[in-house]
Design an enzyme around this catalytic site. Sequence first.
Site, PDB file in Angstrom:
ATOM      1  N   GLY A  19       0.852  -1.193   0.000  1.00 46.97           N
ATOM      2  CA  GLY A  19       0.000   0.000   0.000  1.00 46.97           C
ATOM      3  C   GLY A  19       0.880   1.233   0.000  1.00 46.97           C
ATOM      4  O   GLY A  19       2.087   1.161  -0.279  1.00 46.97           O
ATOM      5  N   GLY A  20       0.285   2.371   0.345  1.00 47.75           N
ATOM      6  CA  GLY A  20       1.027   3.629   0.324  1.00 47.75           C
ATOM      7  C   GLY A  20       2.244   3.601   1.234  1.00 47.75           C
ATOM      8  O   GLY A  20       3.328   4.068   0.857  1.00 47.75           O
ATOM      9  N   GLY A  22       3.978   0.913   2.525  1.00 44.63           N
ATOM     10  CA  GLY A  22       4.991  -0.057   2.104  1.00 44.63           C
ATOM     11  C   GLY A  22       5.759   0.443   0.894  1.00 44.63           C
ATOM     12  O   GLY A  22       6.996   0.348   0.828  1.00 44.63           O
ATOM     13  N   PHE A 122     -11.592  20.021   5.776  1.00 43.43           N
ATOM     14  CA  PHE A 122     -11.853  18.659   6.242  1.00 43.43           C
ATOM     15  C   PHE A 122     -12.165  18.684   7.736  1.00 43.43           C
ATOM     16  O   PHE A 122     -11.902  19.694   8.406  1.00 43.43           O
ATOM     17  CB  PHE A 122     -10.621  17.785   5.996  1.00 43.43           C
ATOM     18  N   GLN A 243     -12.208   3.995  14.484  1.00 46.00           N
ATOM     19  CA  GLN A 243     -12.945   5.137  13.956  1.00 46.00           C
ATOM     20  C   GLN A 243     -14.165   4.711  13.139  1.00 46.00           C
ATOM     21  O   GLN A 243     -14.047   3.900  12.215  1.00 46.00           O
ATOM     22  CB  GLN A 243     -12.024   5.942  13.041  1.00 46.00           C
ATOM     23  N   HIS A 245     -16.583   6.174  10.486  1.00 47.09           N
ATOM     24  CA  HIS A 245     -16.698   7.306   9.571  1.00 47.09           C
ATOM     25  C   HIS A 245     -18.168   7.694   9.514  1.00 47.09           C
ATOM     26  O   HIS A 245     -19.025   6.827   9.343  1.00 47.09           O
ATOM     27  CB  HIS A 245     -16.187   6.923   8.180  1.00 47.09           C
ATOM     28  N   LEU A 255     -17.836   3.959   1.343  1.00 47.57           N
ATOM     29  CA  LEU A 255     -17.548   5.275   1.911  1.00 47.57           C
ATOM     30  C   LEU A 255     -17.946   6.424   0.985  1.00 47.57           C
ATOM     31  O   LEU A 255     -17.748   6.359  -0.220  1.00 47.57           O
ATOM     32  CB  LEU A 255     -16.047   5.383   2.188  1.00 47.57           C
ATOM     33  N   GLU A 258     -15.242  12.440   3.478  1.00 46.60           N
ATOM     34  CA  GLU A 258     -15.493  13.665   4.246  1.00 46.60           C
ATOM     35  C   GLU A 258     -15.322  14.888   3.342  1.00 46.60           C
ATOM     36  O   GLU A 258     -15.813  15.979   3.639  1.00 46.60           O
ATOM     37  CB  GLU A 258     -14.480  13.712   5.392  1.00 46.60           C
ATOM     38  N   ARG A 289     -14.437  13.162  13.339  1.00 43.53           N
ATOM     39  CA  ARG A 289     -15.325  12.044  13.007  1.00 43.53           C
ATOM     40  C   ARG A 289     -15.973  11.384  14.209  1.00 43.53           C
ATOM     41  O   ARG A 289     -17.135  11.000  14.147  1.00 43.53           O
ATOM     42  CB  ARG A 289     -14.523  10.994  12.234  1.00 43.53           C
ATOM     43  N   HIS A 356     -14.188   2.275   9.911  1.00 44.26           N
ATOM     44  CA  HIS A 356     -13.361   2.841   8.855  1.00 44.26           C
ATOM     45  C   HIS A 356     -11.863   2.675   9.092  1.00 44.26           C
ATOM     46  O   HIS A 356     -11.107   2.398   8.162  1.00 44.26           O
ATOM     47  CB  HIS A 356     -13.694   4.332   8.752  1.00 44.26           C
ATOM     48  N   ARG A 401      -8.489   9.698  14.754  1.00 45.20           N
ATOM     49  CA  ARG A 401      -7.673  10.258  13.673  1.00 45.20           C
ATOM     50  C   ARG A 401      -8.422  11.371  12.951  1.00 45.20           C
ATOM     51  O   ARG A 401      -9.626  11.258  12.717  1.00 45.20           O
ATOM     52  CB  ARG A 401      -7.333   9.160  12.665  1.00 45.20           C
ATOM     53  N   LEU A 407      -3.113   9.195   5.013  1.00 50.76           N
ATOM     54  CA  LEU A 407      -2.253   9.216   3.818  1.00 50.76           C
ATOM     55  C   LEU A 407      -0.953   9.943   4.158  1.00 50.76           C
ATOM     56  O   LEU A 407       0.133   9.567   3.694  1.00 50.76           O
ATOM     57  CB  LEU A 407      -2.967   9.898   2.646  1.00 50.76           C
TER      58      LEU A 407
HETATM   59  C1  FAD Z   1     -12.585   3.908   1.609  1.00 53.50           C
HETATM   60  C2  FAD Z   1     -11.435   4.576   2.329  1.00 53.50           C
HETATM   61  C3  FAD Z   1     -11.147   5.912   2.087  1.00 53.50           C
HETATM   62  C4  FAD Z   1     -10.101   6.547   2.753  1.00 53.50           C
HETATM   63  N1  FAD Z   1      -9.819   7.860   2.488  1.00 53.50           N
HETATM   64  C5  FAD Z   1      -8.760   8.453   3.093  1.00 53.50           C
HETATM   65  C6  FAD Z   1      -8.382   9.785   2.764  1.00 53.50           C
HETATM   66  O1  FAD Z   1      -8.967  10.443   1.916  1.00 53.50           O
HETATM   67  N2  FAD Z   1      -7.326  10.330   3.412  1.00 53.50           N
HETATM   68  C7  FAD Z   1      -6.615   9.644   4.352  1.00 53.50           C
HETATM   69  O2  FAD Z   1      -5.654  10.190   4.891  1.00 53.50           O
HETATM   70  N3  FAD Z   1      -6.945   8.362   4.653  1.00 53.50           N
HETATM   71  C8  FAD Z   1      -7.988   7.760   4.042  1.00 53.50           C
HETATM   72  N4  FAD Z   1      -8.297   6.456   4.359  1.00 53.50           N
HETATM   73  C9  FAD Z   1      -7.401   5.696   5.223  1.00 53.50           C
HETATM   74  C10 FAD Z   1      -6.161   5.291   4.441  1.00 53.50           C
HETATM   75  O3  FAD Z   1      -6.484   5.143   3.095  1.00 53.50           O
HETATM   76  C11 FAD Z   1      -5.563   3.977   4.948  1.00 53.50           C
HETATM   77  O4  FAD Z   1      -5.364   4.061   6.335  1.00 53.50           O
HETATM   78  C12 FAD Z   1      -4.224   3.731   4.275  1.00 53.50           C
HETATM   79  O5  FAD Z   1      -4.341   3.812   2.882  1.00 53.50           O
HETATM   80  C13 FAD Z   1      -3.615   2.400   4.647  1.00 53.50           C
HETATM   81  O6  FAD Z   1      -2.411   2.259   3.941  1.00 53.50           O
HETATM   82  P1  FAD Z   1      -1.355   1.147   4.301  1.00 53.50           P
HETATM   83  O7  FAD Z   1      -0.157   1.375   3.455  1.00 53.50           O
HETATM   84  O8  FAD Z   1      -1.147   1.112   5.763  1.00 53.50           O
HETATM   85  O9  FAD Z   1      -2.081  -0.211   3.927  1.00 53.50           O
HETATM   86  P2  FAD Z   1      -2.962  -0.680   2.655  1.00 53.50           P
HETATM   87  O10 FAD Z   1      -3.044   0.324   1.597  1.00 53.50           O
HETATM   88  O11 FAD Z   1      -4.219  -1.221   3.231  1.00 53.50           O
HETATM   89  O12 FAD Z   1      -2.092  -1.861   2.087  1.00 53.50           O
HETATM   90  C14 FAD Z   1      -1.872  -3.059   2.820  1.00 53.50           C
HETATM   91  C15 FAD Z   1      -0.972  -3.945   2.001  1.00 53.50           C
HETATM   92  O13 FAD Z   1      -0.588  -5.061   2.780  1.00 53.50           O
HETATM   93  C16 FAD Z   1      -0.715  -6.233   2.010  1.00 53.50           C
HETATM   94  N5  FAD Z   1      -0.893  -7.356   2.942  1.00 53.50           N
HETATM   95  C17 FAD Z   1      -1.713  -7.431   4.011  1.00 53.50           C
HETATM   96  N6  FAD Z   1      -1.555  -8.619   4.626  1.00 53.50           N
HETATM   97  C18 FAD Z   1      -0.605  -9.285   3.936  1.00 53.50           C
HETATM   98  C19 FAD Z   1       0.001 -10.552   4.068  1.00 53.50           C
HETATM   99  N7  FAD Z   1      -0.338 -11.402   5.039  1.00 53.50           N
HETATM  100  N8  FAD Z   1       0.936 -10.921   3.155  1.00 53.50           N
HETATM  101  C20 FAD Z   1       1.291 -10.096   2.141  1.00 53.50           C
HETATM  102  N9  FAD Z   1       0.743  -8.874   1.970  1.00 53.50           N
HETATM  103  C21 FAD Z   1      -0.191  -8.485   2.866  1.00 53.50           C
HETATM  104  C22 FAD Z   1      -1.893  -5.970   1.112  1.00 53.50           C
HETATM  105  O14 FAD Z   1      -1.866  -6.832  -0.002  1.00 53.50           O
HETATM  106  C23 FAD Z   1      -1.610  -4.513   0.739  1.00 53.50           C
HETATM  107  O15 FAD Z   1      -0.673  -4.455  -0.295  1.00 53.50           O
HETATM  108  C24 FAD Z   1      -9.336   5.818   3.689  1.00 53.50           C
HETATM  109  C25 FAD Z   1      -9.619   4.484   3.924  1.00 53.50           C
HETATM  110  C26 FAD Z   1     -10.676   3.869   3.278  1.00 53.50           C
HETATM  111  C27 FAD Z   1     -10.978   2.432   3.611  1.00 53.50           C
END
Ligand code: FAD
Length: 597
Positions: A19-20, A22, A122, A243, A245, A255, A258, A289, A356, A401, A407
């Site tokens: 994700g973002g 990693g 926001f 949280q 939402h 979702l 906001e 929130r 959320h 949060r 992000l």
């Molecule tokens: C619908 C929605 C809208 C949002 N909007 C906003 C916003 O506008 N602004 C904001 O700041 N935040 C927002 N958030 C929150 C934010 O997007 C998330 O908290 C954030 O993107 C999480 O990023 P991350 O890198 O931690 O994990 P993620 O992006 O969830 O990535 C997790 C990664 O881990 C991998 N993974 C998990 N378990 C395993 C495993 N066992 N083995 C291998 N890989 C694994 C997955 O494949 C994935 O690649 C939103 C969240 C949601 C759900």
Amino acid sequence: MALAHLPKRKFDVVIVGAGGSGMRASLQLARAGLNVAVLSKVFPTRSHTVAAQGGIGASLGNMSEDNWHFHFYDTVKGSDWLGDQDAIEFMCREAPKVVYELEHFGMPFDRNPDGTIYQRPFGGHTANYGEKPVQRACAAADRTGHAMLHTLYQQNVKARTNFFVEWMALDLIRDADGDVLGVTALEMETGEVHVLQAKCTLFATGGAGRIYAASTNAFINTGDGLGMAARAGVPLQDMEFWQFHPTGVHNAGVLLTEGCRGEGAILRNANGERFMERYAPTLKDLAPRDFVSRCMDQEIKEGRGCGPNKDYINLDMTHLGGETILKRLPSVYEIGHNFANVDITKEPIPVVPTIHYQMGGIPTNIHGQVVVPKGDKPNEVVNGFYAVGECSCVSVHGANRLGTNSLLDLLVFGRAAGNHIVASALASRNHKDLPADAADRSLERLARLEASTSGEYAQDVANDIRKTMQQHAGVFRTQAVMDEGVTKIAAIAERVKAIGLKDKSKVFNTARIEALEVDNLIEAAQATIVSAAARHESRGAHTVNDYGDTPQHPNGRNDEEWLKHTLWFSEGSRLQYKPVNLKPLSVDSVPPKVRSF
Ligand SMILES: Cc1cc2nc3c(=O)[nH]c(=O)nc-3n(C[C@H](O)[C@H](O)[C@H](O)COP(=O)(O)OP(=O)(O)OC[C@H]3O[C@@H](n4cnc5c(N)ncnc54)[C@H](O)[C@@H]3O)c2cc1C
């Protein structure tokens, strides 16, 4: 099969999660020439970050006066003082830098006429320490996460990061000294277990929103990082804080950002009243929130909910005009059509508070290093282990949060962890030897499933976890309801051990993967309910009627006894506490006071 027979690979760094967070960390590492493996259960650009809509918080001040001190103050207050002020200062000061960096990576932000990045208001974002709303959310329409994740992926491809797509990490490898030496992982395509050895292991596995029944989270958000850490003896911090939402689509969970309210949308009750004016005279619909969710619940509880069952609130965007909606909120427009059969330019859309985001997670310091208590020291580093993003708890979000700070957290701490690992001169170090039992925990989990001839479906057990969490750890909680939840989840934990697997085939066996995920769901659920039942106060998203039941709960927070972080250990479901850091890095502390908006 013993360790000797498993395929093994060695890397400088193994990152679990694309994700973002990693991919921001991996970019820093790959660019420094380290050999980095990034594992993901799904193709990187399908990680949940892709679903983020509203924006990234940074005090650029492009559209109204802003600076990092205001951002810092809002975040501390938003966290209901449970956030660590050193980490919050670090994040808010770094924010403009990481956003400009992202812009230079090619992020397609919306633009103002003068070419600067577009920013929208926001929840909880203010100028002059709470005086008035400010425009701080840097946005790419309502697809900010989508744009960000693709930008980071492209940069990683350029930097030659090694991606292991559709690989599921199973367990953390720790030796007798407690050092982390890598992970075991399942290659989904073949069903084969591998050992990935690393000098540093970084978890970026995202949230565990799927422990609840009504969730805005992707189906893959099963808290795998939390489960792996907990099974390996690492505690989980502040898991009672989840949280809700305010604006999930009623009956669908999807979702609505906001950013809708940032652009001017209004919450109305059955009488058409803009009720947030009563609860939060200054910020109105843009209060944080936890606060808005409680007010909505209160309106519904007092009989002013909308619809035949009086069980939702209307989000009204009709006054914004079609042009603004299609330019700034195009996905929201589509979601209205697809999930509520509503044209949001013409009629309001039914919404309810929906789970959320997890504020808690694996405890870390501001370099992303995982820290655990040892003797009388609360924050001792676990060698070779880092965590960033939603699975971690640094803690910048505390008990609640602010929107757009996640992000930001991904970029700031993904980058910081990357820099810290680069500075630790991995190239001059050797890999530590693997202990003989390195793969035992994973192999036992798999053997249990292989040997099963009967037992329950993983899906049924997972659904019972979700139902129980929804009922016993909701927006408003009571002591009795939480205590009952502890007993119910403990009973489900026993059922998890007896899950059966009918289909034993190896290739892309999703039933096996779901069963393995339930082992992680149950750790996250147990951490949540046990930590929640033990916290005898109301703070941020943890609102217990027994301890002040007004939406504001001014008398429910008990700083004397509860201004402290929870640590939950899986073994014996044991709790321990550690102090909150109220000392920022350079500025004066923001002392606790009543939160009003
Ligand atoms: C619908 C929605 C809208 C949002 N909007 C906003 C916003 O506008 N602004 C904001 O700041 N935040 C927002 N958030 C929150 C934010 O997007 C998330 O908290 C954030 O993107 C999480 O990023 P991350 O890198 O931690 O994990 P993620 O992006 O969830 O990535 C997790 C990664 O881990 C991998 N993974 C998990 N378990 C395993 C495993 N066992 N083995 C291998 N890989 C694994 C997955 O494949 C994935 O690649 C939103 C969240 C949601 C759900």
